[in-house]
Design a protein around this motif. Structure first.
Motif: not given
Length: 328
Positions: A65-67, A124-126, A135-136, A144-145
């Motif tokens: 997304e946003g590429d 921090y996982i946004p 790695n989660a 993306e994440g």
């Protein structure tokens, strides 16, 4: 009479010369025709290879997304960053990014930096708005994440990503004809014995070589070193002349196991304009401390000062200030 004989001899001589000249012309024409067919044939061969590669890259191409807006700001010969992810995806499991390596490539300084991020790093996982092992991020938000989390952690933009299925990694190594490794000590993992020293290994052995960490006295750092070694060797073998005859097998292996937001044009541009940067590779290890933090979960924790220094070094390689100040 004598004069007539001389004239006849001259005529015969001229005819012989004319015949030789005609043969030379015919020979030259045949040579030119052969060369023309060779060039034309090479053109067809090159076109077929190009078309095959184009089809394969199209299969692997998965934009983010946003590429379009992000990549539009990356001009020719500007430094770029690439996130390499080795993902364990098995039936019934959403998958984890087993390997995370960030490359910064600067074609002006002809330098590449390679940073391995330990998979247990607390980050921090946004998309979850909380901390967890880095790695989660892939399990929560896919590519993306993972990209968003790494950008947040290192404070740099990630322009491109390459995701590789670790289970299919062996096919890629086999397709390039195996790789050379220099194993610092002998070990066995899942019934695969790898002796100490320099050796040429197949895909199955290379996968275990890149995965092992429990028997390594350096733990995850030792594994990261071996992963970087394997990545370098795959690139080296893939670019060698002996791999050219195995193009179909290589492309088949890549199609099945690779996803990337790199287009064919971008790949060609990088190969032409960024290749010299691979001659000077700086490997960076992220310093931190492992232990139980915030409960009963083991984390690898990187303090804020270390992260700032690392971010500053990578921002320098990318010739920018920070991801938050860069207009995408």
């Amino acid at each position: 009479m004598k004069k007539e004989q001389e004239q006849e001899q001259d005529h015969d001589q001229n005819k012989k010369i004319q015949d030789r000249n005609q043969k030379k012309v015919k020979w030259k024409r045949m040579l030119l025709l052969s060369l023309g067919l060779l060039v034309f044939g090479t053109g067809i061969f090159s076109y077929n290879i190009y078309r095959t590669v184009a089809n394969s890259v199209q299969t692997m191409y998965k934009p983010l997304e946003g590429d379009l807006s992000k990549l539009a700001s990356v001009q020719l010969l500007e430094p770029v960053s690439i996130l390499l992810m080795g993902v364990d995806e098995r039936p019934g499991d959403e998958g984890r990014s087993d390997t995370m390596v960030v490359l910064t490539v600067n074609p002006k300084t002809e330098k590449t930096t390679m940073v391995s991020i330990p998979r247990d790093t607390k980050a921090y996982i946004p998309m979850k708005e909380r901390y967890n092992k880095i790695n989660a991020a892939y399990a929560y938000g896919g590519v993306e994440g993972a990209v968003e989390t790494v950008e947040k952690f290192l404070d740099i933009p990630i322009h491109y990503y390459v995701k590789m299925n670790m289970e299919g990694f062996r096919d890629i190594v086999d397709a390039v004809g195996g790789i050379d490794i220099d194993n610092p000590f002998a070990f066995t993992l899942e019934d695969v014995y790898i002796p100490e020293g320099k050796q040429h290994v197949d895909g199955k052995t290379a996968l275990q070589y890149a995965r092992m960490r429990k028997e390594d006295p350096r733990g995850d750092f030792g594994r990261q070193q071996r992963q970087r070694e394997v990545i370098e060797q795959v690139i080296k073998e893939g670019a060698s002349l002996r791999s050219l005859g195995n193009t179909t097998a290589i492309l088949n292996a890549l199609e099945k196991n690779i996803e990337t937001n790199l287009t064919l044009d971008q790949i060609i541009t990088m190969q032409r304009s960024y290749s010299k940067a691979s001659n000077q590779i700086e490997q960076i290890e992220i310093k931190g401390e492992g232990g139980m933090f915030g409960g009963d979960i083991w984390y690898y924790v990187v303090d804020e000062q270390t992260k700032k220094e690392l971010s500053k070094a990578l921002q320098k390689e990318l010739e920018l200030e920070s991801v938050s100040s860069r207009k995408l």
